[in-house]
Design a protein around this motif. Structure first.
Motif, PDB file in Angstrom:
ATOM      1  N   SER A   1      42.154  87.349 -32.355  1.00 21.23           N
ATOM      2  CA  SER A   1      42.521  86.242 -33.217  1.00 21.23           C
ATOM      3  C   SER A   1      42.785  84.984 -32.394  1.00 21.23           C
ATOM      4  O   SER A   1      43.528  85.022 -31.416  1.00 21.23           O
ATOM      5  N   PRO A   2      42.187  83.848 -32.790  1.00 23.09           N
ATOM      6  CA  PRO A   2      42.460  82.594 -32.084  1.00 23.09           C
ATOM      7  C   PRO A   2      43.939  82.213 -32.117  1.00 23.09           C
ATOM      8  O   PRO A   2      44.452  81.635 -31.165  1.00 23.09           O
ATOM      9  N   LEU A   3      44.614  82.560 -33.196  1.00 21.64           N
ATOM     10  CA  LEU A   3      46.045  82.245 -33.286  1.00 21.64           C
ATOM     11  C   LEU A   3      46.862  83.085 -32.306  1.00 21.64           C
ATOM     12  O   LEU A   3      47.748  82.559 -31.622  1.00 21.64           O
ATOM     13  N   LEU A   4      46.549  84.376 -32.215  1.00 18.29           N
ATOM     14  CA  LEU A   4      47.254  85.230 -31.267  1.00 18.29           C
ATOM     15  C   LEU A   4      46.970  84.794 -29.833  1.00 18.29           C
ATOM     16  O   LEU A   4      47.867  84.778 -28.985  1.00 18.29           O
ATOM     17  N   PHE A   5      45.717  84.422 -29.582  1.00 20.59           N
ATOM     18  CA  PHE A   5      45.353  83.952 -28.249  1.00 20.59           C
ATOM     19  C   PHE A   5      46.156  82.711 -27.890  1.00 20.59           C
ATOM     20  O   PHE A   5      46.694  82.606 -26.785  1.00 20.59           O
ATOM     21  N   ARG A   6      46.261  81.792 -28.840  1.00 20.48           N
ATOM     22  CA  ARG A   6      47.001  80.545 -28.585  1.00 20.48           C
ATOM     23  C   ARG A   6      48.459  80.821 -28.257  1.00 20.48           C
ATOM     24  O   ARG A   6      49.013  80.277 -27.300  1.00 20.48           O
ATOM     25  N   PHE A   7      49.118  81.670 -29.032  1.00 18.26           N
ATOM     26  CA  PHE A   7      50.528  81.987 -28.785  1.00 18.26           C
ATOM     27  C   PHE A   7      50.723  82.698 -27.451  1.00 18.26           C
ATOM     28  O   PHE A   7      51.630  82.378 -26.686  1.00 18.26           O
ATOM     29  N   GLU A   8      49.855  83.671 -27.168  1.00 19.80           N
ATOM     30  CA  GLU A   8      49.966  84.419 -25.922  1.00 19.80           C
ATOM     31  C   GLU A   8      49.730  83.516 -24.709  1.00 19.80           C
ATOM     32  O   GLU A   8      50.474  83.560 -23.724  1.00 19.80           O
ATOM     33  N   MET A   9      48.711  82.675 -24.784  1.00 19.44           N
ATOM     34  CA  MET A   9      48.397  81.799 -23.664  1.00 19.44           C
ATOM     35  C   MET A   9      49.464  80.727 -23.490  1.00 19.44           C
ATOM     36  O   MET A   9      49.777  80.338 -22.369  1.00 19.44           O
ATOM     37  N   SER A  10      50.024  80.259 -24.575  1.00 21.33           N
ATOM     38  CA  SER A  10      51.102  79.280 -24.491  1.00 21.33           C
ATOM     39  C   SER A  10      52.283  79.877 -23.733  1.00 21.33           C
ATOM     40  O   SER A  10      52.855  79.250 -22.837  1.00 21.33           O
ATOM     41  N   ARG A  11      52.627  81.104 -24.067  1.00 23.96           N
ATOM     42  CA  ARG A  11      53.735  81.795 -23.402  1.00 23.96           C
ATOM     43  C   ARG A  11      53.437  81.992 -21.918  1.00 23.96           C
ATOM     44  O   ARG A  11      54.270  81.690 -21.057  1.00 23.96           O
ATOM     45  N   LYS A  12      52.235  82.470 -21.592  1.00 21.89           N
ATOM     46  CA  LYS A  12      51.869  82.717 -20.199  1.00 21.89           C
ATOM     47  C   LYS A  12      51.842  81.420 -19.390  1.00 21.89           C
ATOM     48  O   LYS A  12      52.340  81.369 -18.267  1.00 21.89           O
ATOM     49  N   LEU A  13      51.247  80.389 -19.961  1.00 19.12           N
ATOM     50  CA  LEU A  13      51.114  79.116 -19.263  1.00 19.12           C
ATOM     51  C   LEU A  13      52.484  78.485 -19.012  1.00 19.12           C
ATOM     52  O   LEU A  13      52.763  78.008 -17.905  1.00 19.12           O
ATOM     53  N   LYS A  14      53.339  78.510 -20.007  1.00 20.97           N
ATOM     54  CA  LYS A  14      54.678  77.939 -19.844  1.00 20.97           C
ATOM     55  C   LYS A  14      55.490  78.735 -18.819  1.00 20.97           C
ATOM     56  O   LYS A  14      56.270  78.166 -18.046  1.00 20.97           O
ATOM     57  N   ASN A  15      55.307  80.048 -18.774  1.00 21.59           N
ATOM     58  CA  ASN A  15      55.994  80.891 -17.803  1.00 21.59           C
ATOM     59  C   ASN A  15      55.573  80.531 -16.376  1.00 21.59           C
ATOM     60  O   ASN A  15      56.419  80.383 -15.490  1.00 21.59           O
ATOM     61  N   VAL A  16      54.284  80.350 -16.149  1.00 23.30           N
ATOM     62  CA  VAL A  16      53.777  79.985 -14.827  1.00 23.30           C
ATOM     63  C   VAL A  16      54.273  78.586 -14.448  1.00 23.30           C
ATOM     64  O   VAL A  16      54.706  78.363 -13.321  1.00 23.30           O
ATOM     65  N   LEU A  17      54.223  77.661 -15.391  1.00 22.40           N
ATOM     66  CA  LEU A  17      54.690  76.299 -15.117  1.00 22.40           C
ATOM     67  C   LEU A  17      56.178  76.271 -14.757  1.00 22.40           C
ATOM     68  O   LEU A  17      56.601  75.536 -13.865  1.00 22.40           O
ATOM     69  N   LYS A  18      56.969  77.101 -15.454  1.00 19.62           N
ATOM     70  CA  LYS A  18      58.403  77.159 -15.163  1.00 19.62           C
ATOM     71  C   LYS A  18      58.637  77.673 -13.734  1.00 19.62           C
ATOM     72  O   LYS A  18      59.471  77.125 -13.014  1.00 19.62           O
ATOM     73  N   LYS A  19      57.853  78.660 -13.321  1.00 22.07           N
ATOM     74  CA  LYS A  19      57.995  79.196 -11.970  1.00 22.07           C
ATOM     75  C   LYS A  19      57.554  78.184 -10.914  1.00 22.07           C
ATOM     76  O   LYS A  19      58.185  78.047  -9.875  1.00 22.07           O
ATOM     77  N   ILE A  20      56.476  77.463 -11.191  1.00 26.30           N
ATOM     78  CA  ILE A  20      56.004  76.456 -10.250  1.00 26.30           C
ATOM     79  C   ILE A  20      57.003  75.302 -10.157  1.00 26.30           C
ATOM     80  O   ILE A  20      57.218  74.746  -9.077  1.00 26.30           O
ATOM     81  N   ASN A  21      57.614  74.944 -11.285  1.00 28.65           N
ATOM     82  CA  ASN A  21      58.587  73.846 -11.293  1.00 28.65           C
ATOM     83  C   ASN A  21      59.788  74.112 -10.380  1.00 28.65           C
ATOM     84  O   ASN A  21      60.446  73.169  -9.934  1.00 28.65           O
ATOM     85  N   LYS A  22      60.081  75.377 -10.092  1.00 26.54           N
ATOM     86  CA  LYS A  22      61.175  75.715  -9.176  1.00 26.54           C
ATOM     87  C   LYS A  22      60.909  75.153  -7.784  1.00 26.54           C
ATOM     88  O   LYS A  22      61.837  74.910  -7.032  1.00 26.54           O
ATOM     89  N   PHE A  23      59.645  74.958  -7.445  1.00 26.57           N
ATOM     90  CA  PHE A  23      59.278  74.493  -6.108  1.00 26.57           C
ATOM     91  C   PHE A  23      59.334  72.976  -5.982  1.00 26.57           C
ATOM     92  O   PHE A  23      59.140  72.429  -4.904  1.00 26.57           O
ATOM     93  N   PHE A  24      59.550  72.272  -7.091  1.00 23.28           N
ATOM     94  CA  PHE A  24      59.553  70.807  -7.048  1.00 23.28           C
ATOM     95  C   PHE A  24      60.921  70.252  -7.262  1.00 23.28           C
ATOM     96  O   PHE A  24      61.751  70.524  -7.883  1.00 23.28           O
TER      97      PHE A  24
END
Length: 133
Positions: A110-133
């Motif tokens: 489902s495109p909707l499930l993909f969007r929610f899952e990817m949003s969660r994954k992307l925000k999680n990675v961004l939060k971890k990268i932000n620790k370095f800045f």
């Protein structure tokens, strides 16, 4: 020595984040701002790594920092691979019947499930990268 492979990995991921297929799918999912942020952060990490690689030979803190960053880099690479896979999957379905397209909204692709899952994954990675800045 294994950390010396980190700079080429981050360079390739920055290129992957700018890929047209990934850009298209992230825009369709409403996640293009986050993808652009990831791309900018990867470029900034690339600059920091160029200086840190020399220091990692003598500084245990820098070596630990690079090891943690390597783990996050692999997570970011997985997220970008998911976007690429979805783009190719959608491209292969062009021209399918309307019924099949309608059913895809209630299946595991489902495109909707993909969007929610990817949003969660992307925000999680961004939060971890932000620790370095």
């Amino acid at each position: 020595m294994a950390e010396s492979l980190l700079l080429p990995l981050v360079r390739s991921m920055a290129g992957k984040a700018a890929d047209a297929l990934i850009e298209t799918v992230s825009r369709m999912c409403g996640l293009d701002d986050d993808r652009q942020t990831l791309e900018r952060h990867l470029l900034a990490v690339e600059c920091k790594l160029a200086n840190a690689e020399e220091m990692s030979e003598t500084n245990r803190y820098v070596k630990s920092w690079m090891k943690e960053l390597k783990s996050i880099a692999y997570q970011a690479d997985d997220v970008l691979d998911d976007f690429q896979y979805e783009a190719l999957r959608r491209e292969s379905k062009v021209g399918k019947s309307t019924t099949r397209k309608a059913l895809s909204y209630i299946t595991c692709h489902s495109p909707l499930l993909f969007r929610f899952e990817m949003s969660r994954k992307l925000k999680n990675v961004l939060k971890k990268i932000n620790k370095f800045f």
